[in-house]
Design an enzyme around this catalytic site. Structure first.
Site, PDB file in Angstrom:
ATOM      1  N   GLN A   8       0.806  -1.227   0.000  1.00 35.57           N
ATOM      2  CA  GLN A   8       0.000   0.000   0.000  1.00 35.57           C
ATOM      3  C   GLN A   8       0.836   1.274   0.000  1.00 35.57           C
ATOM      4  O   GLN A   8       0.483   2.246  -0.651  1.00 35.57           O
ATOM      5  CB  GLN A   8      -0.915  -0.025   1.227  1.00 35.57           C
ATOM      6  CG  GLN A   8      -1.877   1.138   1.320  1.00 35.57           C
ATOM      7  CD  GLN A   8      -2.705   1.088   2.596  1.00 35.57           C
ATOM      8  OE1 GLN A   8      -2.644   0.121   3.344  1.00 35.57           O
ATOM      9  NE2 GLN A   8      -3.479   2.120   2.842  1.00 35.57           N
ATOM     10  N   TYR A  30     -19.266  -5.473  13.286  1.00 37.50           N
ATOM     11  CA  TYR A  30     -18.681  -5.652  11.946  1.00 37.50           C
ATOM     12  C   TYR A  30     -19.323  -4.641  10.976  1.00 37.50           C
ATOM     13  O   TYR A  30     -18.735  -4.253   9.972  1.00 37.50           O
ATOM     14  CB  TYR A  30     -18.864  -7.092  11.468  1.00 37.50           C
ATOM     15  CG  TYR A  30     -17.948  -7.485  10.334  1.00 37.50           C
ATOM     16  CD1 TYR A  30     -16.574  -7.524  10.514  1.00 37.50           C
ATOM     17  CD2 TYR A  30     -18.448  -7.811   9.071  1.00 37.50           C
ATOM     18  CE1 TYR A  30     -15.726  -7.873   9.473  1.00 37.50           C
ATOM     19  CE2 TYR A  30     -17.604  -8.166   8.030  1.00 37.50           C
ATOM     20  CZ  TYR A  30     -16.255  -8.203   8.238  1.00 37.50           C
ATOM     21  OH  TYR A  30     -15.413  -8.556   7.202  1.00 37.50           O
ATOM     22  N   LYS A  36     -18.619  -6.257   2.356  1.00 38.64           N
ATOM     23  CA  LYS A  36     -18.351  -7.645   1.947  1.00 38.64           C
ATOM     24  C   LYS A  36     -19.520  -8.205   1.122  1.00 38.64           C
ATOM     25  O   LYS A  36     -19.318  -9.000   0.211  1.00 38.64           O
ATOM     26  CB  LYS A  36     -18.098  -8.532   3.173  1.00 38.64           C
ATOM     27  CG  LYS A  36     -16.775  -8.254   3.892  1.00 38.64           C
ATOM     28  CD  LYS A  36     -15.565  -8.395   3.010  1.00 38.64           C
ATOM     29  CE  LYS A  36     -14.264  -8.352   3.784  1.00 38.64           C
ATOM     30  NZ  LYS A  36     -13.090  -8.159   2.924  1.00 38.64           N
ATOM     31  N   THR A  81      -5.618 -10.373  12.838  1.00 40.41           N
ATOM     32  CA  THR A  81      -4.721  -9.624  11.952  1.00 40.41           C
ATOM     33  C   THR A  81      -4.873  -8.141  12.285  1.00 40.41           C
ATOM     34  O   THR A  81      -5.761  -7.757  13.052  1.00 40.41           O
ATOM     35  CB  THR A  81      -5.120  -9.837  10.479  1.00 40.41           C
ATOM     36  OG1 THR A  81      -6.466  -9.348  10.312  1.00 40.41           O
ATOM     37  CG2 THR A  81      -5.033 -11.294  10.055  1.00 40.41           C
ATOM     38  N   LEU A  82      -4.042  -7.331  11.619  1.00 41.26           N
ATOM     39  CA  LEU A  82      -4.113  -5.880  11.814  1.00 41.26           C
ATOM     40  C   LEU A  82      -5.523  -5.359  11.499  1.00 41.26           C
ATOM     41  O   LEU A  82      -6.087  -4.556  12.248  1.00 41.26           O
ATOM     42  CB  LEU A  82      -3.099  -5.239  10.868  1.00 41.26           C
ATOM     43  CG  LEU A  82      -2.532  -3.880  11.233  1.00 41.26           C
ATOM     44  CD1 LEU A  82      -1.861  -3.946  12.597  1.00 41.26           C
ATOM     45  CD2 LEU A  82      -1.528  -3.449  10.162  1.00 41.26           C
TER      46      LEU A  82
HETATM   47  P1  NAD Z   1      -4.332  -7.247   7.159  1.00 40.01           P
HETATM   48  O1  NAD Z   1      -4.448  -5.991   7.951  1.00 40.01           O
HETATM   49  O2  NAD Z   1      -3.140  -8.089   7.371  1.00 40.01           O
HETATM   50  O3  NAD Z   1      -4.463  -6.949   5.595  1.00 40.01           O
HETATM   51  C1  NAD Z   1      -5.260  -5.917   5.087  1.00 40.01           C
HETATM   52  C2  NAD Z   1      -4.484  -5.330   3.928  1.00 40.01           C
HETATM   53  O4  NAD Z   1      -5.277  -4.348   3.253  1.00 40.01           O
HETATM   54  C3  NAD Z   1      -3.188  -4.644   4.370  1.00 40.01           C
HETATM   55  O5  NAD Z   1      -2.072  -5.218   3.727  1.00 40.01           O
HETATM   56  C4  NAD Z   1      -3.385  -3.204   3.918  1.00 40.01           C
HETATM   57  O6  NAD Z   1      -2.183  -2.602   3.464  1.00 40.01           O
HETATM   58  C5  NAD Z   1      -4.364  -3.411   2.758  1.00 40.01           C
HETATM   59  N1  NAD Z   1      -5.004  -2.155   2.390  1.00 40.01           N
HETATM   60  C6  NAD Z   1      -5.870  -1.395   3.117  1.00 40.01           C
HETATM   61  N2  NAD Z   1      -6.154  -0.250   2.442  1.00 40.01           N
HETATM   62  C7  NAD Z   1      -5.450  -0.319   1.266  1.00 40.01           C
HETATM   63  C8  NAD Z   1      -5.296   0.555   0.161  1.00 40.01           C
HETATM   64  N3  NAD Z   1      -5.912   1.753   0.106  1.00 40.01           N
HETATM   65  N4  NAD Z   1      -4.500   0.169  -0.864  1.00 40.01           N
HETATM   66  C9  NAD Z   1      -3.850  -1.023  -0.830  1.00 40.01           C
HETATM   67  N5  NAD Z   1      -3.938  -1.885   0.194  1.00 40.01           N
HETATM   68  C10 NAD Z   1      -4.729  -1.525   1.221  1.00 40.01           C
HETATM   69  O7  NAD Z   1      -5.675  -8.047   7.488  1.00 40.01           O
HETATM   70  P2  NAD Z   1      -6.314  -9.396   6.908  1.00 40.01           P
HETATM   71  O8  NAD Z   1      -7.278  -9.823   7.934  1.00 40.01           O
HETATM   72  O9  NAD Z   1      -5.264 -10.324   6.456  1.00 40.01           O
HETATM   73  O10 NAD Z   1      -7.165  -8.857   5.673  1.00 40.01           O
HETATM   74  C11 NAD Z   1      -7.076  -9.386   4.365  1.00 40.01           C
HETATM   75  C12 NAD Z   1      -8.464  -9.603   3.792  1.00 40.01           C
HETATM   76  O11 NAD Z   1      -9.077 -10.703   4.453  1.00 40.01           O
HETATM   77  C13 NAD Z   1      -9.415  -8.426   3.975  1.00 40.01           C
HETATM   78  O12 NAD Z   1     -10.225  -8.296   2.829  1.00 40.01           O
HETATM   79  C14 NAD Z   1     -10.254  -8.854   5.154  1.00 40.01           C
HETATM   80  O13 NAD Z   1     -11.512  -8.217   5.207  1.00 40.01           O
HETATM   81  C15 NAD Z   1     -10.381 -10.324   4.826  1.00 40.01           C
HETATM   82  N6  NAD Z   1     -10.831 -11.187   5.920  1.00 40.01           N
HETATM   83  C16 NAD Z   1     -10.224 -11.143   7.132  1.00 40.01           C
HETATM   84  C17 NAD Z   1     -10.658 -11.961   8.136  1.00 40.01           C
HETATM   85  C18 NAD Z   1     -10.004 -11.931   9.489  1.00 40.01           C
HETATM   86  O14 NAD Z   1     -10.603 -12.422  10.452  1.00 40.01           O
HETATM   87  N7  NAD Z   1      -8.795 -11.419   9.618  1.00 40.01           N
HETATM   88  C19 NAD Z   1     -11.731 -12.846   7.928  1.00 40.01           C
HETATM   89  C20 NAD Z   1     -12.320 -12.882   6.672  1.00 40.01           C
HETATM   90  C21 NAD Z   1     -11.881 -12.041   5.666  1.00 40.01           C
END
Ligand code: NAD
Length: 252
Positions: free
Chosen positions: A41, A154, A161, A192-193
């Protein structure tokens, strides 16, 4: 040793650190023989990545808030690495104020931001990547079952989503004639973050863990293994789908 992705070049978008779902995916794709290009990012996250990725790891900047940056990123990928066999979109963002309390208080600005980064970006990415996607390519995004249920706090991300999952279906129909598939993984909750931005996220993680079939949360590598399958030629019959990788949370 050959894997199910040997010979494929894949882009992974959304690694922030080693806890990221996108990192679990990256490790799984590399283990299956893929060459992986990461996007990041901003410069701060680039520096964070450089602490743990291989020295020769291909990396390209891409802030999805800006359509021009998305176009530029994929032009760079094509120029430097050639055509690609698919990508993982693991990107989401919402203002903290839209991830707590009463959903009815969601502002227009908060709504727009979450939709733009978390749902619209998949469309912009598919459009930018389209000219360099080989026939048989596959796109995978990450969703959560808060799209179907009203999960406490959420809130806005659940709505984003839901839109993301609809985007998957419409993109699958559009890109199908070009032999490009589009699917989503509905992952179980992982610390995660991104999750720490949700109000009372500890309760959400605990509730999710208790709802798995064995009381153990899904691992990012388990999510990555399913992503590897969806990006491989083993899943050529699947498109427009949302696949649960949550150890049964959605059964309750
Ligand atoms: P994460 O914080 O590790 O990753 C989120 C990523 O989104 C980061 O790398 C961040 O840099 C990127 N991001 C945010 N804004 C951005 C922008 N403007 N341009 C480019 N990148 C951008 O968290 P995660 O949980 O690994 O999230 C990854 C995906 O998985 C997300 O879509 C999240 O909604 C989804 N998800 C997460 C969970 C969970 O419980 N962690 C469950 C289901 C789905």
């Amino acid at each position: 040793m050959d894997g199910i992705l040997t010979g494929k070049t894949l882009v992974v978008m959304g690694v922030a650190n080693q806890r990221s779902i996108a990192w679990g995916c990256t490790e799984a794709l590399i283990a299956q023989g893929a060459r992986v290009i990461l996007t990041y990012q901003n410069d701060r996250l680039k520096q964070s990545l450089q602490r743990f990725v291989a020295k020769d790891q291909p990396m390209v900047a891409c802030d999805v808030a800006d359509d021009d940056q998305i176009e530029q990123a994929f032009a760079t990928i094509k120029a430097e690495y050639g055509e690609i066999d698919g990508l993982i979109h693991a990107i989401a963002y919402a203002d903290k104020a839209t991830l707590e309390g009463d959903f009815v208080e969601t502002t227009k600005a908060g709504y727009d931001l979450a939709q733009n980064i978390s749902a619209y970006s998949l469309i912009a990415i598919a459009r930018a990547a389209r000219p360099m996607l080989k026939p048989g390519a596959s796109l995978v995004t990450l969703t959560y079952f808060g799209s179907e249920r009203a999960v406490p706090n959420y809130n806005m991300m659940g709505v984003a989503k839901a839109a993301l999952e609809a985007n998957v279906r419409y993109l699958a129909r559009d890109l199908g004639p070009q032999e490009i598939r589009v699917n989503a993984i509905s992952a179980g909750a992982v610390k995660t973050l991104a999750v720490t931005g949700i109000h009372e996220h500890r309760q959400l993680l605990k509730l999710s863990q208790n709802m798995t079939v064995d009381g153990v949360p899904v691992k990012t590598r388990e999510i990555g293994n399913v992503a590897a399958f969806l990006l491989s030629d083993l899943s050529t019959g699947m498109t427009g789908d949302v696949i649960y990788v949550d150890k049964g949370v959605h059964l309750s």
